[in-house]
Design an enzyme around this catalytic site. Sequence first.
Site, PDB file in Angstrom:
ATOM      1  N   ALA A  56       0.869  -1.180   0.000  1.00 54.28           N
ATOM      2  CA  ALA A  56       0.000   0.000   0.000  1.00 54.28           C
ATOM      3  C   ALA A  56       0.902   1.225   0.000  1.00 54.28           C
ATOM      4  O   ALA A  56       1.845   1.309   0.804  1.00 54.28           O
ATOM      5  CB  ALA A  56      -0.875  -0.006   1.236  1.00 54.28           C
ATOM      6  N   ILE A  82       4.544  -1.300   3.278  1.00 50.51           N
ATOM      7  CA  ILE A  82       4.419   0.114   2.938  1.00 50.51           C
ATOM      8  C   ILE A  82       5.293   0.475   1.743  1.00 50.51           C
ATOM      9  O   ILE A  82       6.517   0.311   1.765  1.00 50.51           O
ATOM     10  CB  ILE A  82       4.814   1.006   4.150  1.00 50.51           C
ATOM     11  CG1 ILE A  82       4.034   0.572   5.406  1.00 50.51           C
ATOM     12  CG2 ILE A  82       4.581   2.471   3.830  1.00 50.51           C
ATOM     13  CD1 ILE A  82       2.524   0.617   5.281  1.00 50.51           C
ATOM     14  N   LYS A  83       4.617   0.991   0.713  1.00 45.40           N
ATOM     15  CA  LYS A  83       5.325   1.382  -0.506  1.00 45.40           C
ATOM     16  C   LYS A  83       5.748   2.843  -0.374  1.00 45.40           C
ATOM     17  O   LYS A  83       4.915   3.730  -0.138  1.00 45.40           O
ATOM     18  CB  LYS A  83       4.365   1.219  -1.696  1.00 45.40           C
ATOM     19  CG  LYS A  83       4.926   0.391  -2.824  1.00 45.40           C
ATOM     20  CD  LYS A  83       3.881   0.155  -3.881  1.00 45.40           C
ATOM     21  CE  LYS A  83       4.534  -0.265  -5.172  1.00 45.40           C
ATOM     22  NZ  LYS A  83       3.573  -0.390  -6.263  1.00 45.40           N
ATOM     23  N   ILE A  84       7.037   3.063  -0.548  1.00 41.39           N
ATOM     24  CA  ILE A  84       7.614   4.397  -0.322  1.00 41.39           C
ATOM     25  C   ILE A  84       8.450   4.787  -1.544  1.00 41.39           C
ATOM     26  O   ILE A  84       9.245   3.967  -2.026  1.00 41.39           O
ATOM     27  CB  ILE A  84       8.489   4.358   0.951  1.00 41.39           C
ATOM     28  CG1 ILE A  84       7.575   4.027   2.132  1.00 41.39           C
ATOM     29  CG2 ILE A  84       9.305   5.619   1.136  1.00 41.39           C
ATOM     30  CD1 ILE A  84       8.020   4.474   3.458  1.00 41.39           C
TER      31      ILE A  84
END
Length: 216
Positions: A56, A82-84
């Site tokens: 996400a 977590i997509k960063i």
Amino acid sequence: MKIFIDTANVKEIREAVSLGIIDGVTTNPTLVAKENRQYTELLKEICSFLSGPVSAEVISLNAEGMVSEARQLTKIAKNIVIKIPLIKEGLKAVKILSGEAIKTNVTLCFSATQALLCAKTGADYVSPFIGRLDDISQEGMGLIRDIKQIYANYNFKTQIIVASIRNPLHVLEAAKLGADVATVPFAVIEQLIKHPLTDIGIQRFLEDYKKIPQKQ
Ligand code: G3P
């Protein structure tokens, strides 16, 4: 090689999962915008039937905001990753999140040196976008080769997700190079399954079956 599905469409995810080949899901704001659904609800539903990693993406552009979004998103389910984005603030955020054992997938990677720095922050995954490099006449798979070599040289644990996959050859090359993961759109998964000789073979078997004498 693990296969993730690169979509936010629940119907596609369910169907691909029923094939028994899906290890995880990657989403991004562009994919989610097509679904006309609230992001948190969508992620909750995906995580209700899939236990593998579900990426996400955060939208903040500063580390503080990214970390705070990440902490909220991980409350949705324990398999949220977590997509960063691979920018300075992103690297800072990944370092902090690694220290909190929050899983991260560093996205929008377009160079091997970006991937090197990403691994040093302790990211769980890096996502090089190979299709977008091909689009500008740079060989996307060359990037995967370089990252593989660098990670092997230093025994980095960050897993490579081959992203921005556009066709079956991308998946083939990813597997030949030994990428950890390929994240594949639903349409490409269907292309991977289909072979004209399989269809012709089935047709012939069915026709020949009719010639077999049946019990009186
Ligand atoms: O996983 C990243 C991917 O969704 C990007 O794909 O086709 O928009 O370059 P594309």
